[in-house]
Design a protein around this motif. Structure first.
Motif, PDB file in Angstrom:
ATOM      1  N   ASN A   1      33.451  48.936  52.847  1.00  0.00           N
ATOM      2  CA  ASN A   1      33.196  47.856  53.813  1.00  0.00           C
ATOM      3  C   ASN A   1      32.325  46.771  53.196  1.00  0.00           C
ATOM      4  N   GLY A   2      32.692  45.515  53.435  1.00  0.00           N
ATOM      5  CA  GLY A   2      31.871  44.390  53.024  1.00  0.00           C
ATOM      6  C   GLY A   2      32.040  43.931  51.591  1.00  0.00           C
ATOM      7  N   ASP A   3      32.871  44.606  50.795  1.00  0.00           N
ATOM      8  CA  ASP A   3      33.107  44.146  49.425  1.00  0.00           C
ATOM      9  C   ASP A   3      34.023  42.932  49.453  1.00  0.00           C
ATOM     10  N   SER A   4      34.046  42.169  48.354  1.00  0.00           N
ATOM     11  CA  SER A   4      34.769  40.906  48.375  1.00  0.00           C
ATOM     12  C   SER A   4      35.408  40.559  47.039  1.00  0.00           C
ATOM     13  N   LEU A   5      36.257  39.544  47.094  1.00  0.00           N
ATOM     14  CA  LEU A   5      36.976  39.029  45.939  1.00  0.00           C
ATOM     15  C   LEU A   5      36.641  37.552  45.793  1.00  0.00           C
ATOM     16  N   ASP A   6      36.271  37.131  44.587  1.00  0.00           N
ATOM     17  CA  ASP A   6      36.073  35.711  44.285  1.00  0.00           C
ATOM     18  C   ASP A   6      37.380  35.172  43.738  1.00  0.00           C
ATOM     19  N   PHE A   7      37.742  33.950  44.123  1.00  0.00           N
ATOM     20  CA  PHE A   7      39.003  33.388  43.644  1.00  0.00           C
ATOM     21  C   PHE A   7      38.905  31.881  43.429  1.00  0.00           C
ATOM     22  N   TYR A   8      39.827  31.401  42.609  1.00  0.00           N
ATOM     23  CA  TYR A   8      39.961  29.979  42.307  1.00  0.00           C
ATOM     24  C   TYR A   8      41.448  29.686  42.197  1.00  0.00           C
ATOM     25  N   MET A   9      41.991  28.871  43.095  1.00  0.00           N
ATOM     26  CA  MET A   9      43.411  28.522  43.096  1.00  0.00           C
ATOM     27  C   MET A   9      43.586  27.107  42.569  1.00  0.00           C
ATOM     28  N   VAL A  10      44.576  26.926  41.710  1.00  0.00           N
ATOM     29  CA  VAL A  10      44.936  25.599  41.208  1.00  0.00           C
ATOM     30  C   VAL A  10      46.283  25.254  41.819  1.00  0.00           C
ATOM     31  N   TYR A  11      46.338  24.124  42.526  1.00  0.00           N
ATOM     32  CA  TYR A  11      47.550  23.739  43.234  1.00  0.00           C
ATOM     33  C   TYR A  11      48.516  22.952  42.356  1.00  0.00           C
ATOM     34  N   VAL A  12      49.779  22.970  42.740  1.00  0.00           N
ATOM     35  CA  VAL A  12      50.803  22.159  42.110  1.00  0.00           C
ATOM     36  C   VAL A  12      50.675  20.736  42.636  1.00  0.00           C
ATOM     37  N   ASP A  13      50.661  19.755  41.765  1.00  0.00           N
ATOM     38  CA  ASP A  13      50.645  18.336  42.159  1.00  0.00           C
ATOM     39  C   ASP A  13      49.645  18.024  43.267  1.00  0.00           C
ATOM     40  N   GLY A  14      48.442  18.487  43.108  1.00  0.00           N
ATOM     41  CA  GLY A  14      47.398  18.179  44.081  1.00  0.00           C
ATOM     42  C   GLY A  14      47.565  18.873  45.409  1.00  0.00           C
ATOM     43  N   GLY A  15      48.360  19.950  45.454  1.00  0.00           N
ATOM     44  CA  GLY A  15      48.486  20.738  46.672  1.00  0.00           C
ATOM     45  C   GLY A  15      49.610  20.324  47.587  1.00  0.00           C
ATOM     46  N   ARG A  16      50.403  19.364  47.175  1.00  0.00           N
ATOM     47  CA  ARG A  16      51.517  18.920  48.029  1.00  0.00           C
ATOM     48  C   ARG A  16      52.680  19.862  47.957  1.00  0.00           C
TER      49      ARG A  16
END
Length: 103
Positions: free
Chosen positions: A88-103
């Motif tokens: 309980n309470g553990d977590s995941l750190d993440f970083y997403m890079v979008y295609v073409d600025g997220g569109r």
């Protein structure tokens, strides 16, 4: 529009998977690691992830390398990614890079 997203997703109840995002922006690359404050393993994957199934990540330590999935030249919807935890309470750190600025 943002070109990337940084976050931490907490699994409040172990064994109950949590979606990283409900957004449908297209992700070309995602970096992820277990948070340093975790006391157990976390599991990264799709909607079938559980507290025993998925990419198993043990407690991160300072300086731990990030894991990366690169979908180039393709991409995946942001809402594809899920996390679960053995504690309980553990977590995941993440970083997403979008295609073409997220569109």
């Amino acid at each position: 529009m943002a070109h990337s997203k940084v976050g931490t997703k907490v699994v409040s109840t172990a064994g109950t998977r949590v979606q990283l995002s409900t957004e449908t922006r297209r992700v070309k690359r995602i970096y992820f690691k277990a948070s340093e404050a975790n006391t157990g393993d976390v599991y990264f994957g799709d909607s079938a992830v559980s507290a025993t199934v998925g990419i198993s990540l043990d407690q991160a330590r300072s300086g731990t390398d990030w894991h990366v999935i690169d979908f180039t030249p393709s991409s995946e919807n942001e809402n594809f990614f899920w996390v679960d935890a053995a504690t309980n309470g553990d977590s995941l750190d993440f970083y997403m890079v979008y295609v073409d600025g997220g569109r």
